[in-house]
Design an enzyme around this catalytic site. Sequence first.
Site, short mmCIF file in Angstrom:
data_model
loop_
_atom_site.label_atom_id
_atom_site.label_comp_id
_atom_site.label_asym_id
_atom_site.label_seq_id
_atom_site.Cartn_x
_atom_site.Cartn_y
_atom_site.Cartn_z
CB THR A 158 -0.94 -0.01 1.31
OG1 THR A 158 -1.94 1.12 1.18
CG2 THR A 158 -0.43 0.22 2.40
CG ASN A 159 1.98 3.55 -2.64
OD1 ASN A 159 3.19 3.48 -2.25
ND2 ASN A 159 1.73 3.34 -3.92
CG ASN A 160 -4.19 4.86 2.75
OD1 ASN A 160 -3.98 5.52 3.73
ND2 ASN A 160 -5.53 4.93 2.20
CG ASP A 182 -9.68 -3.93 -3.39
OD1 ASP A 182 -8.84 -2.90 -3.39
OD2 ASP A 182 -10.55 -4.22 -4.04
CB THR A 183 -11.74 -1.56 1.67
OG1 THR A 183 -10.82 -2.21 2.56
CG2 THR A 183 -12.69 -1.10 2.53
CE LYS A 222 -11.61 3.31 9.88
NZ LYS A 222 -10.90 4.06 8.87
CG HIS A 231 -13.79 -2.00 7.03
ND1 HIS A 231 -13.98 -0.93 7.94
CD2 HIS A 231 -12.80 -1.42 5.92
CE1 HIS A 231 -13.48 0.07 7.37
NE2 HIS A 231 -12.78 0.02 6.14
P1 IMP Z 1 -8.96 0.31 -0.70
O1 IMP Z 1 -9.21 -0.75 -1.65
O2 IMP Z 1 -8.58 -0.17 0.70
O3 IMP Z 1 -8.06 1.39 -1.27
O4 IMP Z 1 -10.36 1.07 -0.37
C1 IMP Z 1 -11.15 1.71 -1.61
C2 IMP Z 1 -11.87 2.89 -1.09
O5 IMP Z 1 -12.65 2.57 -0.04
C3 IMP Z 1 -10.82 3.92 -0.68
O6 IMP Z 1 -10.57 5.12 -1.48
C4 IMP Z 1 -11.56 4.77 0.46
O7 IMP Z 1 -12.44 5.66 -0.36
C5 IMP Z 1 -12.81 3.59 0.74
N1 IMP Z 1 -12.30 3.12 2.20
C6 IMP Z 1 -11.29 2.02 2.43
N2 IMP Z 1 -11.22 1.78 3.56
C7 IMP Z 1 -11.93 2.96 4.39
C8 IMP Z 1 -12.14 3.21 5.72
O8 IMP Z 1 -11.58 2.45 6.85
N3 IMP Z 1 -13.00 4.19 5.94
C9 IMP Z 1 -13.46 4.80 4.93
N4 IMP Z 1 -13.26 4.62 3.78
C10 IMP Z 1 -12.50 3.60 3.35
#
Ligand code: IMP
Length: 194
Positions: free
Chosen positions: A8-10, A69-70, A172, A177
């Site tokens: 990740t880069n986040n 992935d979320t 949190k 999730h």
């Molecule tokens: P990623 O796959 O984890 O990058 O998530 C995809 C998108 O879902 C992100 O760009 C956020 O907009 C949203 N997202 C992921 N995790 C969270 C969280 O914990 N809180 C709020 N938004 C989230």
Amino acid sequence: MKKLIFATNNKHKLQEVSEMLDSVISIQSLSDVGLEGDIPETADTLEGNALQKAQWVYERTGCDCFADDTGLEVEALDGRPGVYSARYAGDHCSFDDNINKMLGEMEGKTNRRACFRTVICLLENGVPRYFEGRVDGQILTERYGKEGFGYDPIFMPDRFAVSFAEMPMEVKNRISHRGRAVAKLTAYLKEANS
Ligand code: IMP
């Protein structure tokens, strides 16, 4: 201590996950291992994207690694934006753009049920293993709070009277999730490395 690369880069996610794992495993970010560039995520499922991201790192480092992935799945929107949550308001959109679009689409809707779902793909010696976490709640009608990222200001988890963005990160992390998926990953890694 076992080392794992988190694909990740986040910065927010890295901090959240490192805090949960640091007693068991040392987490390295992409920049820690000198990897640059955008990781492709072109699959149409959370599992597919998590695998694709982890494989991208494994092919370049040969090291054990994991990716997550979320998606935010909203009942009244038939599960959208789901796997497309990051790009919901369009390519290169901001978190704010996504929130504005969601508040617009949800205007006047009485069913505000939604869930966040995270899938983690761990690659050990190239072999994938999946861990899933989910939190149910609802989409609020306006923004509350300044913490967190993404859709946090408009998501209120069940059994709480505040949004994710109004909670301290430790709270949190316990119920989210990603927190739940990471807890399953941690339990597996503790067992496997004991
Ligand atoms: P990623 O796959 O984890 O990058 O998530 C995809 C998108 O879902 C992100 O760009 C956020 O907009 C949203 N997202 C992921 N995790 C969270 C969280 O914990 N809180 C709020 N938004 C989230």
